[in-house]
Design a protein around this motif. Structure first.
Motif, PDB file in Angstrom:
ATOM      1  N   ALA A 128       0.915  -1.154   3.417  1.00 63.54           N
ATOM      2  CA  ALA A 128      -0.067  -0.353   2.680  1.00 63.54           C
ATOM      3  C   ALA A 128       0.627   0.522   1.640  1.00 63.54           C
ATOM      4  N   ARG A 161      -5.542  -0.048   6.817  1.00 65.45           N
ATOM      5  CA  ARG A 161      -4.759   0.673   5.820  1.00 65.45           C
ATOM      6  C   ARG A 161      -4.345  -0.254   4.683  1.00 65.45           C
ATOM      7  N   VAL A 162      -4.087  -1.499   5.018  1.00 63.17           N
ATOM      8  CA  VAL A 162      -3.733  -2.491   3.993  1.00 63.17           C
ATOM      9  C   VAL A 162      -4.965  -2.858   3.176  1.00 63.17           C
ATOM     10  N   GLU A 174      -6.008  -0.532   0.377  1.00 65.53           N
ATOM     11  CA  GLU A 174      -5.243  -0.508  -0.871  1.00 65.53           C
ATOM     12  C   GLU A 174      -5.560  -1.678  -1.790  1.00 65.53           C
TER      13      GLU A 174
END
Length: 444
Positions: free
Chosen positions: A267, A295-296, A299
């Motif tokens: 991330a 979280r990835v 982004e």
């Protein structure tokens, strides 16, 4: 002591930096003694009142004044473990005699290597459990506190040591600076001090030594490299080889993002890629749209540049329905970027006006309000926000109508409600005035 000195000591006790400056300007002695007979600078240091300490030193207080116990205010600050306090009183350390410089370094290193609680226990002789916590140190960073035997110390001696070494022109090995950092998260004083010290070095050799840790088995080490790369402007600005830094950073991000397995680290890499020119970025990012770590996925939307085609458009629409609110909000923000939307994108954003999460609702409504879509469907959706319970949604609706020169704008702002202090500098509140200047220029 004069009356001004008495007032100065009182201002130091309550932590009023503005009053301290005013009293010194009025003639108070910055080295005045407090109730304990020590300079008031010592009281500021003990209280970790870095703004007060800075005001005293700037006003003429001597941080190197020898005290009855053989210490100085600066030495006490070093022992306090608060980098913000040390920075506030650390004036002229490079000009100190060698013996004093070495004592400062030795004190910081001893506290760091011994451990804050162990050293505090040794010094106080206290038994029983220590009381610990976490506090802000300076404007943005944090550090642990340890209280034992009636004394409180902050566990930022790693940062204190790093900053002293940097100021004294000591080239600490890269491995040691990284080791000081990786015990903590990126908002910790030790982590930040190491990252800053390494970013300020002007050699490709240092850069190469740091980024070699991106292959380290520990995610903490790899995360540190991400943070270090985030200081890219500093690296390029200080270096005599800025284009080399930019080229190597782009290459590293492209290859690393393809292989990184830790969600948090990946991330961070994607967040960096959104600010960089990275070869092959669209294909790399598209593969992460379905990553299991939110979280990835959060982004990913920022890395899709409009106009979207094929897989990017489909991925964004899927992310707008993600189970995680932060991902949906990021997708809504991205969907608001194009100058011209498709009807499908408009309908998707308007549907998010009713999302269960307030941040998603706010982001989606602002995306429509500030976007270039001037269709009747978008305008009526914005007008519908004026019936919302949340003021921020009503404000977004009114702002969007004002941008579209809708004649219902005055009514809309009347329904927003009173302007609170939290919106004091919010540009959306200027929408009615700007609408009036365009549509009612002769109105007094």
């Amino acid at each position: 002591m004069t009356g001004l000195d008495v007032r100065l000591a009182a201002a130091v006790r309550v932590g009023d930096a503005a009053e301290v400056r005013a009293l010194i300007e009025a003639g108070a002695d910055p080295d005045a003694a407090g109730a304990d007979g020590l300079p008031v600078l010592c009281a500021a240091v003990e209280a970790f009142a870095h703004e007060v300490a800075e005001a005293l030193v700037e006003g003429g207080a001597d941080p190197h004044r020898r005290l009855p116990d053989g210490t100085t205010p600066l030495l006490r600050a070093v022992g306090s473990g608060s980098p913000a306090t040390v920075s506030a009183v650390n004036h002229g350390v490079l000009r100190l005699p060698r013996e004093q410089r070495e004592r400062l370094l030795a004190t910081a290193r001893h506290w760091y290597e011994a451990g804050t609680e162990a050293e505090l226990r040794r010094r106080t002789g206290a038994r029983g459990p220590a009381r610990t916590g976490r506090v802000q140190d300076g404007e943005h960073l944090h550090v642990e506190t340890v209280t034992l035997g009636g004394r409180t110390v902050r566990a930022g001696h790693g940062a204190v040591l790093t900053e002293l070494e940097q100021e004294l022109r000591i080239l600490t090995p890269v491995e040691e600076l990284v080791a000081r950092a990786v015990r903590h998260t990126d908002d910790h004083v030790d982590w930040s001090a190491s990252c800053w010290a390494l970013a300020c070095r002007r050699s490709p050799e240092t850069w190469s030594q740091v980024v070699a840790f991106h292959r380290h088995p520990s995610p903490a080490h790899r995360a540190f490299v991400v943070g270090f790369l985030g200081y890219g402007v500093m690296q390029a600005g200080l270096s005599t080889h800025p284009r080399w830094y930019e080229r190597e950073r782009g290459r590293l991000l492209a290859s690393w993002a393809r292989t990184e397995t830790d969600g948090g680290v990946l991330a961070g890499l994607l967040a960096l890629m959104s600010r960089e020119e990275v070869p092959g970025a669209p294909a790399i990012v598209l593969r992460q749209a379905g990553h299991p770590d939110p979280r990835v996925r959060r982004e990913v939307p920022a890395l899709f540049d409009p106009p979207w085609t094929g897989g990017a458009a489909a991925a964004l629409r899927v992310l707008a329905g993600d189970p995680e609110p932060a991902v949906r909000a990021a997708a809504a923000h991205a969907l608001g970027r194009p100058e011209v939307w498709s009807g499908e994108d408009r309908e998707l954003l308007v549907s998010l006006f009713g999302d269960p999460d307030p941040q998603v609702r706010s982001t989606a409504s602002y995306a429509v309000a500030s976007g270039r879509d001037r269709s009747p469907a978008a305008t009526e959706a914005l007008f519908g926000l004026l019936a919302a319970d949340e003021q921020v949604l009503r404000l977004n609706g009114a702002f969007g109508l004002a941008l579209r020169d809708d004649p219902r704008t005055p009514e809309a702002y009347g329904r927003v409600g009173p302007r609170g202090r939290e919106h004091e500098h919010d540009h959306r509140w200027d929408g009615l005035w700007r609408w009036s200047m365009r549509n009612e220029p002769d109105t007094p």
